[in-house]
Design a protein around this motif. Sequence first.
Motif, PDB file in Angstrom:
ATOM      1  N   ALA A  16      -7.782   6.998   8.027  1.00 46.74           N
ATOM      2  CA  ALA A  16      -7.465   7.836   6.863  1.00 46.74           C
ATOM      3  C   ALA A  16      -6.009   7.724   6.443  1.00 46.74           C
ATOM      4  CB  ALA A  16      -7.805   9.304   7.172  1.00 46.74           C
ATOM      5  N   ALA A  17      -5.188   7.234   7.339  1.00 46.35           N
ATOM      6  CA  ALA A  17      -3.759   7.151   7.018  1.00 46.35           C
ATOM      7  C   ALA A  17      -3.517   6.159   5.892  1.00 46.35           C
ATOM      8  CB  ALA A  17      -2.984   6.728   8.265  1.00 46.35           C
ATOM      9  N   GLU A  18      -2.558   6.512   5.027  1.00 48.13           N
ATOM     10  CA  GLU A  18      -2.159   5.582   3.968  1.00 48.13           C
ATOM     11  C   GLU A  18      -0.707   5.163   4.220  1.00 48.13           C
ATOM     12  OE1 GLU A  18      -1.368   5.382  -0.848  1.00 48.13           O
ATOM     13  OE2 GLU A  18      -2.395   7.147  -0.025  1.00 48.13           O
ATOM     14  N   VAL A  19      -0.511   3.858   4.304  1.00 47.39           N
ATOM     15  CA  VAL A  19       0.831   3.345   4.590  1.00 47.39           C
ATOM     16  C   VAL A  19       1.676   3.438   3.327  1.00 47.39           C
ATOM     17  CG1 VAL A  19       2.168   1.334   5.325  1.00 47.39           C
ATOM     18  CG2 VAL A  19      -0.069   1.797   6.355  1.00 47.39           C
ATOM     19  N   LYS A  20       2.802   4.118   3.445  1.00 48.64           N
ATOM     20  CA  LYS A  20       3.655   4.317   2.267  1.00 48.64           C
ATOM     21  C   LYS A  20       4.915   3.451   2.305  1.00 48.64           C
ATOM     22  CE  LYS A  20       2.783   6.537  -0.572  1.00 48.64           C
ATOM     23  NZ  LYS A  20       1.897   6.124  -1.713  1.00 48.64           N
TER      24      LYS A  20
END
Lengths: 391, 141, 314
Positions: free
Chosen positions: B77-81
Amino acid sequence: MSGLSGRAAIAGIGATEFSKDSGRSELRLACEAVLAAVADAGLRPSDVDGMVTFTADSSSEIHIARSTGIGELRFFSRVPHGGGAACGTVQQAAMAVATGVAEVVVCYRAFNERSGHRFGLGRADAPSGAGADDAAFSWVSPFGLFTPAQWVAMFARRYMHEYKATTEDFGRVAVVDRKHAAVNPAAWFHGRPITLADHQASRWIAEPLRLLDCCQESDGGQALVVVSAERARDLPHPPALVLAAGQGSGADQHMMTSYYRQDITGIPEMGLVGRQLYGQSGLGPADVDAAILYDHFTPLVLPQLEELGFCGRGEARHFIADGHLEVGGRLPVNTHGGQLGEAYIHGMNGIAEAVRLVRGTSVNQPPSVRHVLVTAGTGVPTSGLILGAGR
Amino acid sequence: MRSRTYEEVTVGETLPVLPVPLTRTLIVATAIASRDYQDVHHDPGLAVERGSKDVFMNILTTNGLIDRYVTEWAGPAAEVKAIKIRLGAPNYPGDTMVLTGAVTAKHDEDHRVEIAVRGDNGLGAHVTGVVAVRLPRGEEP
Amino acid sequence: MALTEQDGYDERLQEFTGREVLQPRPGPDPVNVPMIRHWVEAMGDRNPIYLDETAARETGRAGIVAPASMTQAWTMPGYAATAARQDDGSGLGGLIALLAEGGYTSVVATDSEFAFHRELVVGDHVGVRETVESISPEKRTALGAGRFVTTRRTYLDQHGEVVAEQRWRMLWFRPEQPQAPKALRPRPAVNRDNAFWFEAAREHRLVIQRCSGCAALRHPPGPCCPRCGSYDWDTAEASGRGRVHSFVVSHHPRHPAFESPYLVALVELEEGTRLVANLVGVTPEEVVIDMPVALEWLDPDPGLTLPAFRPVTP
């Protein structure tokens, strides 16, 4: 006295100039030296019927005989083990003329040892075959011990330890040689004496050896003409009689690396040579008026003095420090400057100097020289001579 | 694969150590997968000519491995920013890069977490950097 | 070699500062699953959102997304352009030629600072615009003298919308002279009489030839026992303890396989035989005759293993 003593003589000596770059082939150097020696003996090339050289020489006798008009040869022989061969060539020649196998034998050695293949650079990259001679170096070369200076340094360090010798004791050999060379126009170090301080300031080559402990790698050739004592008396120069000639290979002998004997501070093969020289000639150390001691590296001059009975074991440093190697000393040594000062011609130039000493023509001539002892290469199977004036 | 929520992450928390064996195949395969055909990443002879001791990993792959390292920990679910890296000692074949990381900051306004990452090989630090990921809130489905 | 200020080289380089060196252009391929698969397989990345629609949707996404770190890959020029030594996609164009003129022919990336505005999805067609931020003066680096060129890369989608930004720093450098291959030590001349010793050494066993007839140990070995004349022999394994019987510190001539000065010792083993070997873990000043030493092994070159000795306390 043996059957060989006094039967043969060196009647002629001849050399090229000694240089760092001869600009000529080794064969040409050999031809020049041989022809000069033959001329010095008052003979013609066609009189020569025998030749002896080192196995290390690149010019076989056939090339020289063919080139110089010597023509036919009845006797030819080679002596192995590098500089250990020097006096051995004269022994071979003396035996040949003493037995009538040959009448005029030329001993020679010529090389471009400085401008061509330098021994001092070592045999690290020498091709290695399966033979015993090459295999012997397997016990030293891979560890970085592949030059003559390194091989000698191993002996020198142990000698220092056992007899409290110092590098200054080695340096005194270089100083006296260079003192003699300084007045010898043929010497590389003509006019250039050194002090002990110069020696101590010179750079390390293979500790405990410094640069000034090492001989002068040189280009050049040297030849000697050996005839019977009778014939020599009819030739122009006073004969230098071969009063004794011996070879020696010690027990557990190796080529430069006889490290496995109980004691490595002596040179037993030189002791063996010395015993033969005195036995053949009936002389003893006290009868020797001057000596040419092989000096590719200074440290091995010390045990030579001991092995040949000029002083006791471990006492050479005192013998040298007391000035006995000087022209006015008990045993003038290397009056031509030695291989440290004149040139490194594999010991052959030292035999020529011994002849000059007997003739009375050395540039550093001591008074009344009757017997001169000459040695060949140390660390290797070796040889020696005692030359004397006609009796 | 479980996803970490923003709330369950604490500053100072460390990521599991990840050793990455640096095979020659990995270095070449990742260079090609990132469409980087520079010879230093696949041709040992030319790499040496250019002053390197061997082929070495390209920077796009270092980015990819850092990305993988952090998202494996954070979950799908993590989104790399953001990924900010500096390279040091090259990753050569035969070595191992050990990735370590620790949470250094949390930003409540956009539930963003910053992780300091480094990868050490036998020569020293291959990479040091910071990755920012946005994590789901705990109350989200 | 280095171009000086008189040449105006620095000024010509600095003219690139602030210049847009790459106009946005779409990469060769739109974002697609096969290339993503290649990437995640090579990276060992098992995050399911890159290949599995369902898993991606379970995280609230509309479908498969590309790994963020892959953004740059979509704009790489590919094999043909690289092989043809065309613009390598770093977008530096004429700057590369000018750097080459200065001798800076090799390049490594040193920094990458990515900020991602949105995740890329299948069908996105990414292009990049690149602007030079700065070019450093020449610096000495571990790789050679070089210049750091920092650019700002802006990644745009097919609608001109910014999807990611990247500060990108490369070191363009003059490669140091390639190092000569490591010089090998002089090789032993291995033959039928000594091969056993070097073979044992490769197994890190220091052996001493032992006569089968009279049990005398001998080194260096030979085919025949000097004491009893026997040609039969086996070997004894040395304890590895010994003393320095003598040693040499070698300074000249220098051999590329050895770092001068180096130590070679004649070691007397407690078994009574001697051998030549290097001393390690000790400086020339520290070595003294008769100091106790213990065996170690050196593997200096491929296929060559040699004993060495290190001082020990008695």
